[in-house]
Design an enzyme around this catalytic site. Structure first.
Site, short mmCIF file in Angstrom:
data_model
loop_
_atom_site.label_atom_id
_atom_site.label_comp_id
_atom_site.label_asym_id
_atom_site.label_seq_id
_atom_site.Cartn_x
_atom_site.Cartn_y
_atom_site.Cartn_z
N GLU A 263 0.88 -1.17 0.00
CA GLU A 263 0.00 0.00 0.00
C GLU A 263 0.91 1.21 0.00
OE1 GLU A 263 -1.48 3.06 0.66
OE2 GLU A 263 -2.28 2.57 2.64
N GLU A 398 2.70 13.18 -4.59
CA GLU A 398 2.20 13.09 -3.22
C GLU A 398 3.03 14.02 -2.33
OE1 GLU A 398 0.62 9.56 -0.38
OE2 GLU A 398 2.63 9.29 -1.16
#
Length: 511
Positions: A263, A398
């Protein structure tokens, strides 16, 4: 209320006991609100990881922990429930420790503790009703001679590598289903925020969990984490963290042809249509980006806003963002604390300054909050940029901080294209009063999680994970348990007759 968070277990937890690292090295634990070290933890190396993995392997091979019959499943469920109960009883202390270690507002940390308790209870309940062995009906012409069985068995020793933004909760998302499945565990939490994971080890110890079943090694990723991914006795690794580190973990596991769950975060979009309730949408927009100080892998940090409501929406967003209570995260009422570390602070500020130099419109924030109380600590005001180029770093990369970027759209197709124009695929959200439109958008966005008329709610019953550069595999739900199980088929020959495919001696003599 005075809560003691000092002088607790700070060594490695291996084979049911506390041990110092073989090198004797220690790592500081820094309070992001003060920039001061308040504790130290052991720094494990490859030798320490080897000891932990061998303890876990011995526990898997030599104890009954892995057995899937009702008696042993019930024992595992009982241990998990005891752990959850003790976590709940120590909620205030664990939440304050979490906040002091990672900087998130203490009321958010308390929410995380509640979720950790729920996760242990959920998997305890699940395994007591889960079918670990299933008879399988075979074709009629075979059923008289054979019977089939499919069994779900624990993989073995699993290495769990977890991040610093939700130190306890992200660990529990992996620890609870891994142990529920019958695996044994070596947990390597982030070196930046390990304290509540060490407290978790102490809680397991008090619950009389068999030695070696649950182990915690704290240390630097390049040393302890790398050693865990390369260890020959580790059957699987589950990792949550950055994309760059995830690629290194994937390479190490690929060399051994072993399963891996990744993840790796994202750059998620919130699409807001012009039929929305603007006040409600602004609230979800802020929660989706500024919750946990903006340090959420699933943060909807890209707002794709219908052009018809741009002016009204941005006016209210600016007012609301500037009214967020930024304060010492240990104080009740704080809604935005410091980011995790000096390194993270520098990264976020560098990206903000780059956007400013590129002439991208700054709606609000973009600097340290004003006031003497913010002279120390890694604080960044809630920041909103408007109309960044679609190719800009601030829109595509990000940031992992309280930074929101806004672009507008005219048509539904344009909004979907913009949301999908990302290397990541973790999450997306859509806000509209039109249910049919929301269903279309939910089906069209390429990601693993979609929120409709909200952003960020998470439930242990639902799978969590993404696609594309956000990784593969799922935590939570039944999928989370099955991460740590492998499937075995057993075929039994039930006939009393010889199979008689190859000729007997008498038959051969006639040939």
């Amino acid at each position: 209320e005075t809560v003691n968070i000092r002088g607790l277990m700070r060594e490695l937890y291996v084979n049911g006991g506390w041990v110092a690292s073989s090198s004797g090295r220690r790592l500081p634990c820094v309070d992001p609100a003060t920039e001061e070290a308040f504790e130290t933890i052991a720094c494990a190396n490859a030798e320490d990881v080897d000891a932990a993995v061998k303890a876990a392997h011995k526990a898997f091979e030599e104890t009954d922990w892995k057995k899937q019959d009702p008696e042993h499943v019930k024992f595992r469920a009982t241990v998990l429930r005891k752990v959850g109960k003790l976590i709940g009883q120590e909620k205030k202390r664990l939440a304050l420790l979490e906040t002091t270690n990672c900087g998130k507002p203490v009321e958010e940390s308390e929410w995380d503790i509640d979720d950790a308790v729920a996760c242990f209870d959920y998997y305890a309940d699940m395994i007591e009703r889960y079918t670990f062995q299933t008879p399988v009906a075979l074709p009629e012409d075979a059923a008289s001679d054979f019977k089939g069985l499919v069994a779900k068995e624990a993989l073995g020793v699993v290495g769990l590598i977890t991040p610093w933004n939700y130190p306890l909760l992200m660990a529990v998302w992996k620890v609870a289903p891994a142990l529920a499945s019958g695996c044994t565990v070596v947990l390597k939490p982030s070196e930046h925020a390990s304290l509540t994971c060490l407290e978790l080890a102490d809680i397991f110890h008090r619950c009389s969990c068999p030695g070696g079943v649950f182990n915690v090694v704290t240390g630097i990723g390049e040393e302890a984490g790398s050693a865990l991914t390369r260890h020959p006795l580790v059957s699987k690794v589950a990792f949550t963290g950055s994309n760059a580190t995830g690629r290194r973990v994937a390479a190490a596991m690929a060399k051994q042809v072993k399963p891996l769950t990744l993840e790796l975060g994202g750059k998620s979009s919130l699409i807001v249509f012009d039929d929305c309730n603007v006040a409600n949408a602004v609230e979800w927009c802020m929660f989706g980006c500024f919750w946990t100080n903006g340090q959420i892998c699933s943060a909807t940090s890209r707002l794709i806003l219908h052009e018809n409501i741009k002016s009204k929406f941005l006016k209210l967003l600016k007012e609301r963002a500037e009214s967020i209570p930024v304060a010492d995260p240990k104080k009740l009422g704080s809604r935005l604390g410091p980011v995790m570390s000096h390194q993270q602070y520098t990264k976020i500020v560098d990206m903000i300054e780059q956007a400013k130099r590129q002439g991208i419109r700054l709606l609000t924030g973009g600097e340290r909050p004003m006031g003497e109380s913010f002279s120390k600590g890694y604080y960044i005001s809630p920041t909103v940029f408007v109309d960044p180029p679609e190719s800009s770093d601030i829109w595509q990369e990000e940031i992992f901080g309280p930074v929101l970027c806004v672009r507008t759209f005219r048509t539904e197709q344009e909004a979907i294209r913009m949301a999908n124009n990302s290397k990541y695929g973790l999450a997306a959200a859509v806000i509209s009063k039109d249910e049919t439109r929301c269903r279309r958008v939910a089906q069209a966005v390429k990601c693993g999680i979609v929120w409709v008329n909200c952003s960020q709610p998470c439930f242990v019953q639902l799978p969590w994970g993404g696609c594309k550069a956000s990784g593969y595999g799922r935590d939570l739900g039944e999928y989370g348990l099955e991460n740590y199980l492998h499937t075995k088929q057993t075929v039994t020959y039930t006939s009393n007759e010889m199979w008689d495919w190859y000729p007997q001696k008498a038959a051969r003599a006639k040939l």
